[in-house]
Design an enzyme around this catalytic site. Structure first.
Site, PDB file in Angstrom:
ATOM      1  N   GLY A 148       0.482  -1.382  -0.137  1.00 21.53           N
ATOM      2  CA  GLY A 148       0.219   0.323  -0.109  1.00 21.53           C
ATOM      3  C   GLY A 148       0.540   1.010  -0.262  1.00 21.53           C
ATOM      4  O   GLY A 148       0.277   2.398  -0.581  1.00 21.53           O
ATOM      5  N   GLU A 160       3.920  -6.387   1.587  1.00 23.40           N
ATOM      6  CA  GLU A 160       3.221  -6.864   0.318  1.00 23.40           C
ATOM      7  C   GLU A 160       3.194  -5.375  -0.559  1.00 23.40           C
ATOM      8  O   GLU A 160       2.609  -5.527  -1.103  1.00 23.40           O
ATOM      9  CB  GLU A 160       1.981  -7.497   0.220  1.00 23.40           C
ATOM     10  CG  GLU A 160       1.913  -8.389   1.556  1.00 23.40           C
ATOM     11  CD  GLU A 160       0.384  -8.840   1.619  1.00 23.40           C
ATOM     12  OE1 GLU A 160      -0.452  -8.253   1.292  1.00 23.40           O
ATOM     13  OE2 GLU A 160       0.608 -10.296   1.906  1.00 23.40           O
ATOM     14  N   PRO A 161       4.657  -5.262  -0.353  1.00 20.97           N
ATOM     15  CA  PRO A 161       4.405  -4.061  -1.667  1.00 20.97           C
ATOM     16  C   PRO A 161       4.259  -4.029  -3.360  1.00 20.97           C
ATOM     17  O   PRO A 161       4.484  -5.695  -3.460  1.00 20.97           O
ATOM     18  CB  PRO A 161       5.707  -3.540  -2.006  1.00 20.97           C
ATOM     19  CG  PRO A 161       6.756  -4.794  -0.979  1.00 20.97           C
ATOM     20  CD  PRO A 161       5.714  -5.297  -0.712  1.00 20.97           C
ATOM     21  N   GLY A 162       3.102  -3.983  -3.988  1.00 22.49           N
ATOM     22  CA  GLY A 162       3.206  -3.881  -5.426  1.00 22.49           C
ATOM     23  C   GLY A 162       3.306  -2.751  -6.287  1.00 22.49           C
ATOM     24  O   GLY A 162       4.477  -2.614  -6.595  1.00 22.49           O
ATOM     25  N   ARG A 200      -6.114   3.130 -15.880  1.00 22.29           N
ATOM     26  CA  ARG A 200      -6.740   3.994 -14.161  1.00 22.29           C
ATOM     27  C   ARG A 200      -7.142   5.331 -14.694  1.00 22.29           C
ATOM     28  O   ARG A 200      -7.662   5.942 -13.412  1.00 22.29           O
ATOM     29  CB  ARG A 200      -4.941   3.645 -13.953  1.00 22.29           C
ATOM     30  CG  ARG A 200      -3.958   2.815 -13.668  1.00 22.29           C
ATOM     31  CD  ARG A 200      -3.216   2.639 -13.314  1.00 22.29           C
ATOM     32  NE  ARG A 200      -3.151   3.167 -11.240  1.00 22.29           N
ATOM     33  CZ  ARG A 200      -3.176   4.495 -11.286  1.00 22.29           C
ATOM     34  NH1 ARG A 200      -2.229   5.457 -12.260  1.00 22.29           N
ATOM     35  NH2 ARG A 200      -2.979   4.361  -9.916  1.00 22.29           N
ATOM     36  N   CYS A 228     -14.475   3.505 -28.132  1.00 20.46           N
ATOM     37  CA  CYS A 228     -15.686   4.210 -28.595  1.00 20.46           C
ATOM     38  C   CYS A 228     -16.343   4.563 -27.346  1.00 20.46           C
ATOM     39  O   CYS A 228     -17.612   4.088 -26.844  1.00 20.46           O
ATOM     40  CB  CYS A 228     -16.404   3.539 -29.152  1.00 20.46           C
ATOM     41  SG  CYS A 228     -15.983   2.950 -30.373  1.00 20.46           S
ATOM     42  N   GLU A 229     -16.202   5.837 -25.812  1.00 20.52           N
ATOM     43  CA  GLU A 229     -16.279   5.868 -24.998  1.00 20.52           C
ATOM     44  C   GLU A 229     -15.806   6.882 -24.747  1.00 20.52           C
ATOM     45  O   GLU A 229     -14.422   7.423 -24.611  1.00 20.52           O
ATOM     46  CB  GLU A 229     -16.564   4.964 -24.031  1.00 20.52           C
ATOM     47  CG  GLU A 229     -15.927   3.657 -23.934  1.00 20.52           C
ATOM     48  CD  GLU A 229     -17.076   2.901 -23.141  1.00 20.52           C
ATOM     49  OE1 GLU A 229     -16.667   3.106 -21.466  1.00 20.52           O
ATOM     50  OE2 GLU A 229     -16.513   1.685 -23.009  1.00 20.52           O
TER      51      GLU A 229
HETATM   52  C1  PLP Z   1      -3.470  -4.882  -3.849  1.00 17.09           C
HETATM   53  C2  PLP Z   1      -3.009  -5.600  -2.455  1.00 17.09           C
HETATM   54  C3  PLP Z   1      -1.636  -5.390  -2.308  1.00 17.09           C
HETATM   55  C4  PLP Z   1      -0.583  -4.547  -2.774  1.00 17.09           C
HETATM   56  O1  PLP Z   1      -0.968  -3.079  -3.071  1.00 17.09           O
HETATM   57  P1  PLP Z   1      -0.252  -2.379  -3.557  1.00 17.09           P
HETATM   58  O2  PLP Z   1      -0.812  -0.797  -2.966  1.00 17.09           O
HETATM   59  O3  PLP Z   1       0.409  -2.467  -4.686  1.00 17.09           O
HETATM   60  O4  PLP Z   1       1.521  -1.676  -2.408  1.00 17.09           O
HETATM   61  C5  PLP Z   1      -0.866  -5.978  -0.781  1.00 17.09           C
HETATM   62  N1  PLP Z   1      -1.663  -6.557  -0.204  1.00 17.09           N
HETATM   63  C6  PLP Z   1      -3.059  -7.382  -0.709  1.00 17.09           C
HETATM   64  C7  PLP Z   1      -3.352  -7.798   0.274  1.00 17.09           C
HETATM   65  C8  PLP Z   1      -3.315  -6.455  -1.837  1.00 17.09           C
HETATM   66  O5  PLP Z   1      -4.790  -6.956  -2.180  1.00 17.09           O
END
Ligand code: PLP
Length: 421
Positions: free
Chosen positions: A239, A275-277, A314, A346-347
């Site tokens: 997050g 859990e960074p994405g 996004r 087409c939106e």
């Molecule tokens: C989406 C998600 C993440 C990653 O969130 P980011 O904002 O991309 O870091 C981590 N854990 C869980 C459970 C998620 O659903």
């Protein structure tokens, strides 16, 4: 910081010219920088140094196997949310003991796949899921390692569609009910209760909501231990936000986040998982597109580009801002004019930016949407029968296509026409 800069007047990804990639693969395409991916992973990994920890990359942000392998080579684990992601992580060479399974709707099949293939832990999100996981594990003669995701009822102060830590959100169990749910979990023979999980949302730009949530997790750890549970792992979710616009205030640094985690949770003797994405992939990718037409509207100019909402959703979905830069570096004194930057779909929602100031654009010019590495390619679709666009990975002065553009035949031949027609 990222590795997309001008060199000799042309935008480069590391040492590769974007114009050279475009000449080979055609636009639109995504391109990722290995150096940026690695830098971001190391920053967050080092921010937690001194604590027993594992960074599990939330692969839903950008799940190409080449990206997964780049990160796994540095020691990353993976956070997966579906059987498909689990299989993809395995295919990229990530061992089961470094894969965490999240998500509110895990099916029996998904549980079976992960239990037999190896799993670090399931982050369980409800009692019904817990009972089913117990059954599935028992049938297989296995014990499933679990944390339970608690919903701390904290406002993440982010876009409503990506806030997950309030009681009205579908995620986790209310923290007020945690003791009861853990008590039940402790009686189920197919489960090994190892810790607590929390994830309050995405693109957080302040530390405070994290800290509020983690304080609640710290208190809960003590309470559950007193109840006899061996709480030894805390999964803190992802997050942490990224800067999407150069002009905006920067979100907290990974090092500040890490220091806060140590201060709030460091004394508990737990292994920490995060859990960074977005933090890892977001600024490691750009979307490159060509101008098809410049169209004069009544009161504005439309820049019609060959990328569309199906390639990068996004802006349409979250009102997200992406900086847009020309691939050919503009002269310092070049004048800018406002454009509505739109795709061919087409939106009316197929609008990337309104009134965006750019140097004068003409047909065939290329622009890059910055910060498109996370929740870009993975959320794309073939709407309007537009092929999924290629993904390219750069490493130093080399680049490789890591997902080719499908041909029209490949797309169209997936349909089957019933014999009665
Ligand atoms: C989406 C998600 C993440 C990653 O969130 P980011 O904002 O991309 O870091 C981590 N854990 C869980 C459970 C998620 O659903």
């Amino acid at each position: 910081m990222d590795h997309f800069n001008y060199q000799a007047g042309i935008l480069h990804a590391e040492d590769v010219s974007i114009a050279d990639i475009a000449a080979e693969v055609g636009t639109p395409f995504y391109v990722y920088s290995t150096a940026t991916l690695e830098r971001h992973f190391k920053l967050i990994d080092e921010a937690l140094s001194g604590m027993d920890h594992l960074v599990c990359y939330a692969m839903k942000a950008a799940s190409n196997q080449a990206i997964l392998r780049s990160l796994a080579k540095l020691g990353a684990g993976m956070d997966v949310v579906s059987a498909g992601e689990y299989a993809r992580a395995k295919a990229a060479g990530v061992p089961g003991e470094r894969i965490v399974f999240s998500g509110v709707g895990k099916t029996r099949d998904e549980m079976r796949l992960a239990l037999t293939g190896g799993i670090r832990q399931f982050n369980v999100e409800s009692e019904p899921e817990m009972l089913v996981l117990n059954e599935v594990a028992t049938e297989l003669g296995l014990r499933a390692p679990i944390t339970i995701r608690v919903n701390p009822d904290v406002d993440a102060k982010t876009h409503a569609k990506i806030a997950t830590g309030k009681s009205e959100n579908k995620f986790g169990i209310p923290i007020s009910r945690a003791r009861d749910v853990y008590r039940l979990a402790g009686t189920l023979p197919g489960l090994d209760v190892i810790g607590i999980d929390v994830h309050i949302g995405s693109q957080l730009t302040q530390l405070e909501p994290f800290e509020l949530a983690y304080q609640k997790v710290a208190e809960l750890t003590q309470v559950l231990r007193a109840d006899g549970h061996d709480i030894r792992r805390l999964d803190l979710g992802g997050g942490l936000g990224i800067p999407y616009a150069r002009s905006n205030e920067a979100p907290p640094l990974p090092s500040d986040y890490g220091a806060m985690v140590k201060r709030v949770l460091g004394g508990l003797g737990c292994e920490i998982e995060i859990e960074p994405g977005r933090l890892i992939a977001g600024n490691a990718g750009i979307l490159v597109s060509s101008v098809i037409y410049v169209k004069e509207g009544e009161d504005r100019k439309f820049l019609i580009v060959d990328a569309a909402m199906n390639d990068l959703i996004r802006p349409a979905m979250y009102d997200a801002h992406h900086d847009i830069v020309p691939v050919v570096e503009p002269a310092v004194a070049a004048e800018q004019e406002p454009y509505d930057v739109v795709g061919p779909v087409c939106e009316s929602g197929d609008t990337f930016a309104k009134g965006r100031n750019l140097v004068s654009q003409s047909e065939g010019d290329m622009v890059a949407f910055r910060s498109a590495g996370a929740y870009g390619a993975v959320m794309s679709s073939e709407y309007n029968t537009r092929p999924l666009i290629p993904e390219v990975l750069v490493n130093g002065d080399q680049f490789a296509v890591i997902r080719p553009r499908p041909t029209f035949d490949e797309m169209i031949n997936r349909d089957t026409i019933p014999s009665w027609l």
